[in-house]
Motif scaffolding. Structure first.
Motif, PDB file in Angstrom:
ATOM      1  N   VAL B   5       0.820  -1.209   0.000  1.00 48.77           N
ATOM      2  CA  VAL B   5       0.000   0.000   0.000  1.00 48.77           C
ATOM      3  C   VAL B   5       0.855   1.260   0.000  1.00 48.77           C
ATOM      4  N   SER B  45      -7.219  -3.072  -0.762  1.00 51.91           N
ATOM      5  CA  SER B  45      -6.752  -1.877  -0.076  1.00 51.91           C
ATOM      6  C   SER B  45      -7.946  -1.195   0.560  1.00 51.91           C
ATOM      7  N   SER B  49      -7.507   5.450   5.416  1.00 54.59           N
ATOM      8  CA  SER B  49      -6.102   5.311   5.796  1.00 54.59           C
ATOM      9  C   SER B  49      -5.821   6.371   6.837  1.00 54.59           C
ATOM     10  N   HIS B  54      -2.765   1.303   7.828  1.00 55.56           N
ATOM     11  CA  HIS B  54      -4.019   1.166   7.079  1.00 55.56           C
ATOM     12  C   HIS B  54      -4.856   0.055   7.681  1.00 55.56           C
TER      13      HIS B  54
END
Lengths: 265, 311
Positions: B5, B45, B49, B54
């Motif tokens: 990420v 993902s 965030s 995350h």
């Protein structure tokens, strides 16, 4: 250097002492603050220091030393500090090209070609034996930490031999001082490590033993330090033992009698 | 997962299964321990965030597009050994020697150690090594009380430490410590590491049915934290952490504070006291006490140890 520790030890940079062997031991906690203290203490005292730093990089010690008021970079440049960065030296030995000067690497024993620490001793000896007329107030060997040598395959006897040879040169011949850290663990299952630690303890003038609190982690009291002063190596006089607790801060370490932490009072 | 990420490079090493498999989600239980692959967090993902880190949904695998956006290197021991079966390095176990050479090569060639300064912008290399020390790496410290070569693993860690210190890389290693009988080795391994964390599962232990632990699946022990470039280390207030594995999430939580009573009818001391916080080693005032006694206590597992420290 840590002013309060100097007070407790009765030490001062004006009188760094001669021919002393100091053993630092830590079990169940990190005693490296003592290494930082002695490093800056002896540099402040004007001694020539050979620092065998096996566990951390140069920049780590340098950044902490600056907080204690000493610049390692400057000390190295003016020839006062000889710094052996173990991690880097090991990489050079394993991945680097042949030594241009033909000198064996101080950590030669890792490659397995030899089982003794003679190359390391030679390094210490040449670092501290003055080439020109002595302009420093004394010679000091500092090692952080000896237990790493065992992890890298050196036998306890080889480690003790190495220290013995260093003592002969540094303490006896050069009238200098040696400070060595032996790291241990609470459970004390590492017999080789205990052997080295206890053996050196018998021959030390001063032992600083740092331990975590028996009851576990505490925010205000980081551990206990036992200061053992050998009054005489010949006679059977009792050693002088003092115990304090301490708290580590960013630029300082405060010491206090047991149970009298500022948080409690 | 964090590496992907954040756009970092990855180096994944394993002796057990091809690294490709690791880069998908896998959480499974094996015997006494929950074996959570260090990349168990790999999933799509997240939507949010935060400032640091995350969130991941562990019921899904990470999208291939995301994986393709970064560069990753793989090391699968059986394949590597077939290419270089005789690689030697300071009497170290062959598997470890191979791995070190591989890591060093990647660090050098990709410029993580500052060589090739003219290369593109600096990036970080995240290295993950699975089950180091296990039999699959050719090491017998997990299967024998008196291993043939007790120094291979620690030598490996020392050289790895050197490589990490001189490059822009970080490494996470899993070690099957429950299999290593020789405590001395574990002490040395801890000393050579910066951060040491242990996962203790309740499966198969009496804690599974202990009401104190009913909300959790296991404990997270923080054995050591890094003390780098500083005298102090960044110690959190609490060390009493437990983890929970839910369908979509793996969470680590502080165990709840407990208010409890202790009855000792004949005792002079007052019988009720309150915890001020859940942290270890906090001072506690005994309610109703006539004296100014101050105790330090340690809430360890199911017991409380009290030590009188001052009058």
């Amino acid at each position: 250097m840590l002013a309060e520790l100097n007070e407790l030890l009765g030490a001062s940079p004006q009188r760094p002492g001669t021919g002393k062997f100091t053993l630092l031991r830590d079990t169940g906690t990190d005693g490296s603050f003592l290494v930082h203290h002695f490093l800056s203490f002896y540099l402040r005292a004007g001694c020539k220091v050979c620092f065998v730093a096996l566990l951390q990089s140069f920049s780590h010690y340098n950044i902490v030393a600056q907080k204690l008021g000493v610049s390692l970079t400057a000390a190295r440049e003016r020839g006062q500090l000889v710094f052996l960065e173990g991690l880097k030296s090991c990489l050079d030995l394993l991945f680097g090209e042949e030594e241009p000067s033909g000198e064996p690497s101080p950590l030669q024993f890792i490659s397995g070609s030899t089982s003794n620490l003679k190359a390391l001793f030679d390094f210490v000896r040449t670092s501290l034996t003055p080439a020109d007329s002595a302009s420093w107030k004394g010679s000091v060997l500092l090692v952080d930490d000896l237990s790493v040598l065992l992890s890298l395959g050196a036998a306890p006897v080889a480690v003790l031999d190495f220290i013995h040879y260093c003592r002969v040169v540094v303490c006896s011949q050069l009238q200098g001082n040696i400070v060595v850290l032996v790291h241990g663990s609470e459970d004390a299952e590492d017999e080789e490590n205990d052997l080295v630690g206890n053996s050196l303890g018998h021959h030390s003038d001063l032992i600083l033993w740092v331990e975590g609190l028996a009851t576990g982690f505490c925010k205000d009291v980081h551990g206990e330090i036992k200061i053992i002063k050998r009054l005489s190596l010949e006679s059977t006089e009792q050693d002088l033992v003092q115990v304090y607790q301490y708290k580590i801060q960013e630029r300082n370490v405060t010491f206090f009698a047991r149970g009298l932490s500022a948080a409690v009072l | 997962a964090e590496g992907v990420v954040c756009g970092h490079d990855l180096f994944v090493a394993s002796a057990m299964e091809p690294p490709d498999n690791i880069l998908k989600v896998k959480t499974h239980r094996r015997g006494k321990d929950i074996l959570i692959d260090h990349n168990y967090l790999e999933i799509a993902s997240p939507t949010t965030s935060t400032k640091f880190g995350h969130y991941y949904d562990i019921s899904k695998t990470m999208s291939p597009e995301l994986l393709q956006s970064i560069k990753w290197h793989s090391f699968y021991l059986p394949e590597e050994l077939s290419l270089e079966p005789k690689l030697k390095m300071c009497n170290m176990n062959c598997g470890y020697a191979n791995l070190l050479h591989s890591i060093q090569r990647v660090i050098y060639q990709e410029g993580f150690d500052g060589s090739h300064p003219q290369k593109k912008q600096k990036n970080i290399l995240r290295i993950g090594i699975q089950s180091l020390g296990s039999l699959l790496w050719g090491d017998d410290i997990c299967s024998s009380d008196t291993p043939e070569d007790i120094h291979s693993l620690t030598k490996f860690l020392y050289v790895l430490r050197g490589l990490l210190r001189k490059s822009l890389s970080a490494c996470i290693i899993t070690v099957p410590s429950h299999l290593i009988q020789n405590k001395a080795i574990m002490e040395r391994v801890t000393n050579l590491s910066d951060m040491v964390v242990g996962l203790e599962s309740f499966i198969g232990s009496e804690r599974e049915t202990n009401p104190l632990y009913k909300d959790y699946h296991g404990l997270l022990h923080v054995h050591q934290i890094p003390r780098l470039n500083s005298l102090i280390c960044d110690v959190s207030d609490t060390k009493d952490l437990a983890f929970r594995l839910k369908r979509k999430q793996f969470t680590i939580e502080v165990r709840e504070a407990v208010l409890f009573h202790y009855f000792e009818p004949k005792s002079k001391f007052p019988t009720k006291f309150k915890l001020f916080s859940v942290t270890f080693m906090q001072t506690v005032l005994i309610e109703g006490s006539n004296t100014k006694d101050v105790f330090h206590f340690n809430l360890a597992k199911e017991q409380m140890n009290i030590a009188l420290l001052s009058n």
